[in-house]
Scaffold this active site. Structure first.
Site, PDB file in Angstrom:
ATOM      1  N   SER A 133      28.504  39.216  42.491  1.00 30.66           N
ATOM      2  CA  SER A 133      29.367  38.822  41.383  1.00 30.66           C
ATOM      3  C   SER A 133      29.374  37.312  41.258  1.00 30.66           C
ATOM      4  CB  SER A 133      30.797  39.308  41.611  1.00 30.66           C
ATOM      5  OG  SER A 133      31.688  38.755  40.653  1.00 30.66           O
ATOM      6  N   TYR A 141      38.249  40.467  46.462  1.00 37.35           N
ATOM      7  CA  TYR A 141      36.979  40.699  45.774  1.00 37.35           C
ATOM      8  C   TYR A 141      35.981  39.591  46.096  1.00 37.35           C
ATOM      9  CZ  TYR A 141      33.729  41.937  42.024  1.00 37.35           C
ATOM     10  OH  TYR A 141      32.611  42.312  41.316  1.00 37.35           O
TER      11      TYR A 141
END
Length: 246
Positions: free
Chosen positions: A141, A155
């Site tokens: 990501s 995350y």
């Protein structure tokens, strides 16, 4: 196309979103494709029907990434049915937004189990039988590199761990001609982050080009890395985020 003719690919989390687009694109390029899914067998079966319509073999395997035994058995099942895996795409993952002070150890463990441990297990099993010249591609990501908002500590932690892991296995497997790379998508129109959500305009405001990616944009990069043209790219992170992190 047929750049991946007769190759065998495994895409984790391949029933929807980026995973489904990746699975179908690899099949378009000639690969036989296995995918894992958690919740919707109907969506997984739809992807498999599209793969088979292209004249490729496909199979869907129910496997929860939080269960290490299920992950291992899914990989072994794919190998037993389709043969040694040439292309592994570690795509399955979760995205949770939560303030640091409210995160529990259970929350922490869930994110690590799904986003990190499952990637390690799948990669270890695949690498043990992968032929020389194989491909390992992990979906990271752009939030592992830059944080535009609060609540992303778990995350970002989990996706950042995959960067170091990718570099390490690129070294470990390089002598066998196996490449390992990580792709860092930015905002992409999926169920997890739809282009018409309440947060979409905020995300567009961070982009150099205000374009919300489609899953096929990510799939195209995966297909290129999986092909012969990507044979000298390894240990690398590629950010594909409309210039969000510029």
């Amino acid at each position: 196309m047929d750049k991946l003719n007769n190759k065998v690919a495994l895409v984790t989390g391949g029933s929807r979103g980026m995973g489904a687009a990746i699975a179908k694109r690899l099949a378009q390029e000639g690969a036989n494709v296995a995918l894992t899914y958690v919740n919707s067998q109907e969506k997984a079966d739809n992807v498999i029907r599209e793969i088979e319509r292209l004249g490729r073999r496909g199979m869907a395997i129910a496997a929860d990434n939080r269960d290490p035994v299920a992950v291992r058995l899914a990989v072994e099942h794919a190998i037993a049915e389709l043969g040694p895996i040439d292309i592994l795409v570690n795509n399955a993952g979760i995205f949770e937004v939560q303030p640091l002070e409210t995160i529990t150890l259970d929350d922490f463990q869930r994110n690590i189990d799904i986003n990190v441990k499952a990637v390690f297990i799948a990669t270890q099993v695949v690498a043990s039988q992968m032929k020389d010249g194989g491909r390992i591609i992990t979906i990271g990501s752009n939030l592992a590199e830059r944080l535009p908002m609060q609540g992303l500590s778990l995350y970002a932690l989990s996706k950042s761990a995959l960067i170091g892991f990718t570099k390490a296995i690129a070294r470990d497997l390089g002598a066998r001609g196996i490449t390992a790379n990580i792709i860092h998508p930015g905002p992409t129109d999926t169920d997890m982050n739809p282009a018409d959500s309440d947060f979409a305009d905020m995300q567009r405001s961070k982009m150099s080009i205000p374009y919300y990616a489609e899953p096929r944009d990510i799939a195209g990069l995966v297909a290129w890395l999986a092909s012969e043209e990507g044979r000298y790219v390894t240990g690398t992170g590629i950010t594909i985020d409309s210039g969000t992190n510029v």
